[in-house]
Write an enzyme that holds these catalytic residues in place. Structure first.
Site, PDB file in Angstrom:
ATOM      1  N   LYS A  52       8.497  30.239  50.625  1.00 15.17           N
ATOM      2  CA  LYS A  52       8.826  28.702  50.333  1.00 15.17           C
ATOM      3  C   LYS A  52       9.830  29.491  49.732  1.00 15.17           C
ATOM      4  O   LYS A  52      11.209  28.976  49.550  1.00 15.17           O
ATOM      5  CB  LYS A  52       7.868  28.029  50.255  1.00 15.17           C
ATOM      6  CG  LYS A  52       7.157  27.464  50.828  1.00 15.17           C
ATOM      7  CD  LYS A  52       5.765  27.287  50.935  1.00 15.17           C
ATOM      8  CE  LYS A  52       5.290  26.144  51.806  1.00 15.17           C
ATOM      9  NZ  LYS A  52       4.204  25.635  51.177  1.00 15.17           N
ATOM     10  N   SER A  75       1.513  20.302  53.076  1.00 16.91           N
ATOM     11  CA  SER A  75       2.345  20.912  51.691  1.00 16.91           C
ATOM     12  C   SER A  75       3.603  20.596  51.690  1.00 16.91           C
ATOM     13  O   SER A  75       4.341  19.899  50.887  1.00 16.91           O
ATOM     14  CB  SER A  75       2.823  22.616  52.161  1.00 16.91           C
ATOM     15  OG  SER A  75       3.152  22.809  52.512  1.00 16.91           O
TER      16      SER A  75
END
Length: 344
Positions: free
Chosen positions: A277, A234
């Protein structure tokens, strides 16, 4: 249930009927569980608390419990919302609230000492009072400092204790075209860096970068907090942005974080842990987050109060990240058309 009707306990050596027993196990991460055991479990994922959820839990349960355990009356210990947020952001880093309760207990003990020596003491704790009770802050956001030069981008990571921001640093030295990776990166993250550099090379002319620069230079990509292992795809968008920032001399906006996997064609692929996140970006004081367009379905998982504090930007191609993330004047780079459009 079919296997547990005659379970034998090896301590008592007595057969027990456990066919009607439901076993519940908890763990902070699945990687340490034996695969044979994990295969026989139904996995239920519980995400970490947001800052607002922690404030609410502290007000309703933690502060009253610590007040009672320390023999304090309600007027002796009053902790404001601003003080709780400062304790959460600067003195704890966790998915749950155990450390938060310990910090509230530390405040309660100091208040109890003052109550014992001062008559009619009212302990109103505000945000500016927190260092007097807990000392200097343990965690601070240093995004603006780290992003003050080209070659640094802010990524987002998922950890067993919630989300966290991840700084990607890139620099160039004289050499012969090597890519150096440090920061205790796993194999998948190393491959993301390789893919990011290849994508930058394929678009060098678009970004105004001399191709010969790659042949005469070594590129060093470092992810700080080197004692902490890091892995996963990611960080691809953040690595790509950091490399373009380095080679074009333009800094990345210090209010923006990003996450997403990239392909060699520059497509931004979906990733996991979006809720954690995005919450980490809000906690760090950032105001804008770039997310993969294919993760739009995860927007409902993000807390409404977090969505209000952040500008969520959905991107489908890595070139869009460059036009949105790099500070200063630059030409808007349009994402290339998909392959089927070219064929048509």
């Amino acid at each position: 249930p079919a296997q547990n009707h005659a379970f034998r306990d090896h301590y008592l050596e007595v057969p027990l009927n456990l066919s009607n027993v439901l076993f519940i196990a908890t763990a902070n991460q699945l990687g340490t569980i034996h695969p044979a055991l994990l295969d026989r479990m139904e996995i239920i994922q519980l995400s970490s608390y947001t800052e607002e959820e922690k404030v609410h839990i502290a007000k309703m349960y933690l502060v009253p419990r610590q007040r009672e355990e320390h023999g304090l009356k309600p007027e002796h210990l009053i902790v404001g919302d601003d003080a709780l947020r400062r304790v959460i952001s600067e003195y704890t880093r966790e998915a749950g609230v155990r450390s938060l309760e310990r910090q509230i207990g530390a405040i309660a003990r100091k208040v109890a000492a003052k109550v014992a020596t001062t008559e009619s003491y009212i302990g109103l704790v505000t945000a500016k009072d927190v260092p007097d009770y807990l000392g200097p802050a343990r965690f601070r956001s240093d995004g603006a400092f780290r992003l003050s030069r080209p070659g640094v981008a802010t990524g987002l990571a998922w950890t067993p204790v919630g989300g966290d921001i991840l700084f990607i640093e890139a620099t160039r030295t004289p050499g012969n075209g090597k890519l150096i990776l440090t920061g205790q990166l796993g194999d998948v993250m190393r491959e993301s860096a390789q893919a990011a550099l290849t994508l930058v090379k394929s678009r060098a002319e678009m970004f105004g970068v001399n191709v010969q620069l790659f042949e005469k230079s070594d590129i060093h990509v470092h992810v700080p907090a080197g004692a902490t292992p890091k892995d996963g795809p990611s960080a691809g968008v953040a690595m790509f942005t950091a490399l373009v920032s380095l080679l074009t001399g333009r800094t990345v906006r210090n209010d923006t974080a990003m996450t997403g996997e990239i392909s060699l064609r520059g497509l931004v692929l979906p990733v996991g842990g979006i809720k954690e996140k995005v919450a980490a970006a809000a906690r760090a004081g950032l105001t804008r987050v770039m997310l993969p367009g294919r993760n739009r379905k995860d927007i409902e998982e993000i807390s409404p109060d977090v969505r209000k504090r952040l500008e969520l930007v959905w991107i489908d191609h890595a070139d869009q990240a460059i036009s949105l993330a790099l500070a200063g004047e630059h030409t808007l780079i349009a994402a290339p058309p998909p392959d089927n459009a070219k064929a048509a």
